[in-house]
Design a protein around this motif. Structure first.
Motif, short mmCIF file in Angstrom:
data_model
loop_
_atom_site.label_atom_id
_atom_site.label_comp_id
_atom_site.label_asym_id
_atom_site.label_seq_id
_atom_site.Cartn_x
_atom_site.Cartn_y
_atom_site.Cartn_z
N THR A 17 64.54 45.51 45.12
CA THR A 17 63.49 46.54 45.15
C THR A 17 63.72 47.53 44.02
N ARG A 31 56.20 54.33 44.09
CA ARG A 31 56.17 53.42 45.24
C ARG A 31 57.14 52.27 45.01
N PRO A 32 57.56 51.61 46.12
CA PRO A 32 58.47 50.47 45.96
C PRO A 32 57.74 49.24 45.46
N PHE A 33 58.40 48.50 44.57
CA PHE A 33 57.90 47.24 44.05
C PHE A 33 59.05 46.23 44.06
N GLY A 34 58.69 44.95 43.99
CA GLY A 34 59.74 43.93 43.95
C GLY A 34 59.47 42.80 42.97
N THR A 35 58.26 42.73 42.45
CA THR A 35 57.92 41.62 41.56
C THR A 35 58.41 41.89 40.13
N GLN A 46 53.93 42.64 38.86
CA GLN A 46 52.67 42.16 39.45
C GLN A 46 52.14 43.19 40.44
N THR A 47 50.81 43.34 40.43
CA THR A 47 50.18 44.16 41.47
C THR A 47 48.78 43.64 41.74
N GLY A 48 48.01 44.42 42.50
CA GLY A 48 46.61 44.08 42.78
C GLY A 48 45.70 45.10 42.09
N LYS A 51 44.48 48.25 43.87
CA LYS A 51 45.39 49.32 44.31
C LYS A 51 45.29 50.55 43.42
N PRO A 52 45.51 51.73 43.99
CA PRO A 52 45.55 52.95 43.18
C PRO A 52 46.51 52.85 41.99
N VAL A 53 47.66 52.19 42.18
CA VAL A 53 48.63 52.07 41.09
C VAL A 53 47.98 51.40 39.87
N TYR A 103 47.58 36.63 47.17
CA TYR A 103 47.00 36.53 45.83
C TYR A 103 46.87 35.09 45.39
C1 LIG Z 1 60.06 46.25 49.15
C2 LIG Z 1 58.63 46.34 48.69
C3 LIG Z 1 58.25 45.69 47.53
C4 LIG Z 1 56.92 45.75 47.09
N1 LIG Z 1 56.56 45.10 45.93
C5 LIG Z 1 55.30 45.22 45.48
C6 LIG Z 1 54.93 44.63 44.23
O1 LIG Z 1 55.74 44.02 43.52
N2 LIG Z 1 53.65 44.78 43.82
C7 LIG Z 1 52.73 45.48 44.55
O2 LIG Z 1 51.57 45.59 44.12
N3 LIG Z 1 53.05 46.06 45.72
C8 LIG Z 1 54.30 45.96 46.20
N4 LIG Z 1 54.65 46.57 47.36
C9 LIG Z 1 53.63 47.33 48.09
C10 LIG Z 1 53.37 48.67 47.40
O3 LIG Z 1 54.52 49.50 47.46
C11 LIG Z 1 52.18 49.38 48.10
O4 LIG Z 1 51.05 48.56 48.06
C12 LIG Z 1 51.89 50.73 47.47
O5 LIG Z 1 51.05 51.44 48.37
C13 LIG Z 1 51.20 50.60 46.10
O6 LIG Z 1 51.07 51.88 45.51
P1 LIG Z 1 49.67 52.65 45.47
O7 LIG Z 1 49.27 52.88 46.93
O8 LIG Z 1 49.95 53.90 44.75
O9 LIG Z 1 48.69 51.76 44.78
C14 LIG Z 1 55.97 46.50 47.83
C15 LIG Z 1 56.36 47.16 48.98
C16 LIG Z 1 57.67 47.08 49.41
C17 LIG Z 1 58.06 47.81 50.67
#
Ligand SMILES: Cc1cc2nc3c(=O)[nH]c(=O)nc-3n(C[C@H](O)[C@H](O)[C@H](O)COP(=O)(O)O)c2cc1C
Length: 134
Positions: A17, A31-35, A46-48, A51-53, A103
């Motif tokens: 993470t 926010r947390p990400f893992g990709t 990677q994201t969608g 999403k706001p991000v 996805y």
């Molecule tokens: C451990 C963990 C890893 C995550 N990895 C991703 C990721 O790689 N890409 C993604 O789009 N969201 C990921 N998420 C979900 C985002 O944190 C979540 O959708 C977040 O609300 C996105 O930010 P935003 O609301 O500002 O758009 C992950 C969540 C967790 C708990």
């Protein structure tokens, strides 16, 4: 000896993470990400697109990620640039098959972003920071 980019992806993979910071107006968002994946010598995440991000990055590509593992932390600061290349989406989905639950390459939502002109800092409490560009 692994290349700097290999060290970065290995660190992110082992940490599992990381935290992605973006900017919305004058407000930081995190926010947390893992990709994470390396493709054509670039670090991608990677994201969608819904999403706001994603919308924050479309307006302002400046971003920073931070991860901590085993006494060491990494920060990667740069611009995150959209890349709609199908092949990198497929590679990401193959690396993390669970993503297929949400996805696919042609859903119009899956987004790959790579770091352009990014500065990497490896730091710990026990040694001087190491800084390089990827
Ligand atoms: C451990 C963990 C890893 C995550 N990895 C991703 C990721 O790689 N890409 C993604 O789009 N969201 C990921 N998420 C979900 C985002 O944190 C979540 O959708 C977040 O609300 C996105 O930010 P935003 O609301 O500002 O758009 C992950 C969540 C967790 C708990």
């Amino acid at each position: 000896m692994a290349s700097n980019l290999e060290r970065v992806i290995n660190f992110l993979d082992e940490a599992e993470t990381y935290y992605l910071a973006t900017v919305e107006g004058n407000q930081p968002r995190v926010r947390p990400f893992g990709t994470a994946i390396v493709y054509n010598d670039r670090l991608y995440i990677q994201t969608g697109k819904v999403k706001p991000v994603s919308q924050q990055l479309a307006k302002n590509p400046n971003a920073e990620i931070c991860a901590f593992n085993k006494g060491q932390w990494i920060r990667i600061a740069g611009e995150l640039i959209n890349d709609d290349t199908r092949e990198v989406k497929t590679l990401m989905l193959e690396k993390m098959p669970m993503l297929r639950n949400m996805y696919n390459e042609d859903d119009g939502n899956m987004q790959m972003l790579y770091f352009k002109s990014a500065t990497v800092t490896f730091a710990s409490f026990t040694s001087a920071p190491e800084i390089f560009n990827i």
